[in-house]
Design a protein around this motif. Structure first.
Motif, PDB file in Angstrom:
ATOM      1  N   ASP A   1       0.681  -1.213   0.008  1.00  0.00           N
ATOM      2  CA  ASP A   1      -0.090   0.056  -0.084  1.00  0.00           C
ATOM      3  C   ASP A   1       0.902   1.326   0.072  1.00  0.00           C
ATOM      4  OD1 ASP A   1      -2.261  -1.508  -0.017  1.00  0.00           O
ATOM      5  OD2 ASP A   1      -2.615  -1.396   1.993  1.00  0.00           O
ATOM      6  N   GLY A   2       2.227   1.216   0.360  1.00  0.00           N
ATOM      7  CA  GLY A   2       2.995   2.472   0.437  1.00  0.00           C
ATOM      8  C   GLY A   2       2.813   3.260   1.491  1.00  0.00           C
ATOM      9  N   ASP A   3       3.696   4.233   1.569  1.00  0.00           N
ATOM     10  CA  ASP A   3       3.513   5.029   2.623  1.00  0.00           C
ATOM     11  C   ASP A   3       2.458   6.123   2.923  1.00  0.00           C
ATOM     12  OD1 ASP A   3       6.128   4.261   3.318  1.00  0.00           O
ATOM     13  OD2 ASP A   3       7.259   5.771   2.217  1.00  0.00           O
ATOM     14  N   GLY A   4       1.847   6.272   1.957  1.00  0.00           N
ATOM     15  CA  GLY A   4       0.692   7.265   1.972  1.00  0.00           C
ATOM     16  C   GLY A   4      -0.439   6.528   2.929  1.00  0.00           C
ATOM     17  N   LEU A   5      -0.522   5.252   2.911  1.00  0.00           N
ATOM     18  CA  LEU A   5      -1.422   4.455   3.954  1.00  0.00           C
ATOM     19  C   LEU A   5      -0.909   4.160   5.335  1.00  0.00           C
ATOM     20  CD1 LEU A   5      -3.507   2.512   1.416  1.00  0.00           C
ATOM     21  CD2 LEU A   5      -4.266   4.554   2.514  1.00  0.00           C
ATOM     22  N   ALA A   6       0.413   4.780   5.733  1.00  0.00           N
ATOM     23  CA  ALA A   6       1.028   4.137   6.902  1.00  0.00           C
ATOM     24  C   ALA A   6      -0.018   4.723   7.987  1.00  0.00           C
ATOM     25  CB  ALA A   6       2.251   4.954   6.931  1.00  0.00           C
ATOM     26  N   ASP A   7      -0.637   5.609   8.137  1.00  0.00           N
ATOM     27  CA  ASP A   7      -1.330   6.197   9.411  1.00  0.00           C
ATOM     28  C   ASP A   7      -2.416   5.121   9.360  1.00  0.00           C
ATOM     29  OD1 ASP A   7       0.439   8.255   9.980  1.00  0.00           O
ATOM     30  OD2 ASP A   7      -0.977   9.854   8.917  1.00  0.00           O
ATOM     31  N   PHE A   8      -3.129   4.888   8.333  1.00  0.00           N
ATOM     32  CA  PHE A   8      -4.282   3.994   8.196  1.00  0.00           C
ATOM     33  C   PHE A   8      -3.960   2.697   8.831  1.00  0.00           C
ATOM     34  CE2 PHE A   8      -6.782   0.626   6.360  1.00  0.00           C
ATOM     35  CZ  PHE A   8      -7.969   0.763   6.703  1.00  0.00           C
TER      36      PHE A   8
END
Length: 208
Positions: free
Chosen positions: A149-156
Motif C-alpha cells: 500500500d505504500g507510505d501514503g497509507l501508513a497512518d491507516f
C-alpha cells in the motif's frame, strides 16, 4: 490436480450451511494473502461467471468508522437473504469517497466465498460450511500489506493493526479453522485446522 482443484471438489461436496448456499470463509491477518487465495479458489470452482460460485470481500462491508463492527450489516444484507435462498444486496463501501455506494447483487450460488479479516468471527461460524485461516504471522502479513500500500497509507495501517489485534484477542479465528492455508513458492499447502469440533463433513484432511 493441484491443491485448489482438490479443495474445490471437496467444497462442492459439503452440505449447504446457509439456506442453499455453502458459505466458505477465508480469514487471516491483513496482508496474509486472503484475496489472492480466494481468487484462485473461485477460479477452481468455475469462476463467478460460471454461476457456481460468488465472492464477497469484507472490505465492501467495513468502513473507516466501523473497521470490524459490520456484523449487523452482514446479517441484514447478506446472511438473511442467502438463508432464504434469495439474492443478497449489499452496499459496497467506497474507501476513497468514504461512503456506501449503490447496492450490488450477491446470488445464492452453490458456493459463496467470504474473504476478509474477521470472516471467521464467532457470530458467522454457525452459518459456515468451512472456515480457512491463512497461515502467515501478523508481523509478516502487516509488513507485506504496508509494502503493497505504500507510505501514503501508513497512518491507516497504524490504526488498523491496533484494531485487528483487539478484534482477534476478543474473537479469535485460527483455533476454530477447519483448515490452515500456507502459501508456497508454487501454489498452496492446505493442512488440517485446529478445530476440535470438526466433523466428518468438514474440511480436515486437505493435506493428503
Amino acid at each position: 490436480m493441484d491443491a485448489l482443484d482438490r479443495l474445490a471438489l471437496r467444497l462442492r461436496a459439503l452440505p449447504p450451511s446457509c439456506g442453499p448456499v455453502r458459505l466458505i470463509a477465508v480469514d487471516g491477518h491483513a496482508g496474509s494473502g486472503k484475496s489472492t487465495f480466494t481468487t484462485g479458489l473461485a477460479a477452481a470452482l468455475g469462476g463467478p461467471d460460471g454461476g457456481g460460485v460468488a465472492v464477497l470481500h469484507l472490505d465492501d462491508l467495513a468502513s473507516h468508522a466501523e473497521l470490524f463492527d459490520w456484523t449487523d450489516r452482514m446479517f441484514a444484507q447478506v446472511i438473511t437473504p442467502l438463508s432464504a435462498g434469495e439474492t443478497a444486496r449489499y452496499a459496497p463501501y467506497d474507501w476513497v469517497g468514504r461512503r456506501f455506494t449503490a447496492p450490488r447483487a450477491l446470488p445464492p450460488a452453490p458456493v459463496v466465498l467470504v474473504e476478509g479479516v474477521g470472516a471467521g468471527r464467532r457470530a458467522l461460524r454457525p452459518h459456515l460450511a468451512a472456515l480457512f485461516w491463512m497461515e502467515r504471522s501478523a508481523d509478516a502479513s502487516w509488513q507485506r500489506g504496508r509494502r503493497r500500500d505504500g507510505d501514503g497509507l501508513a497512518d491507516f495501517w497504524n490504526r488498523w493493526t491496533v484494531a485487528e489485534v483487539r478484534h482477534f484477542a476478543a474473537d479469535p479465528t485460527r483455533p476454530f479453522a477447519d483448515a490452515l492455508v500456507r502459501e508456497c513458492p508454487e501454489g498452496y499447502e492446505v493442512l488440517p485446522g485446529l478445530s476440535a469440533t470438526a466433523g466428518p463433513n468438514q474440511i480436515v484432511t486437505l493435506g493428503d
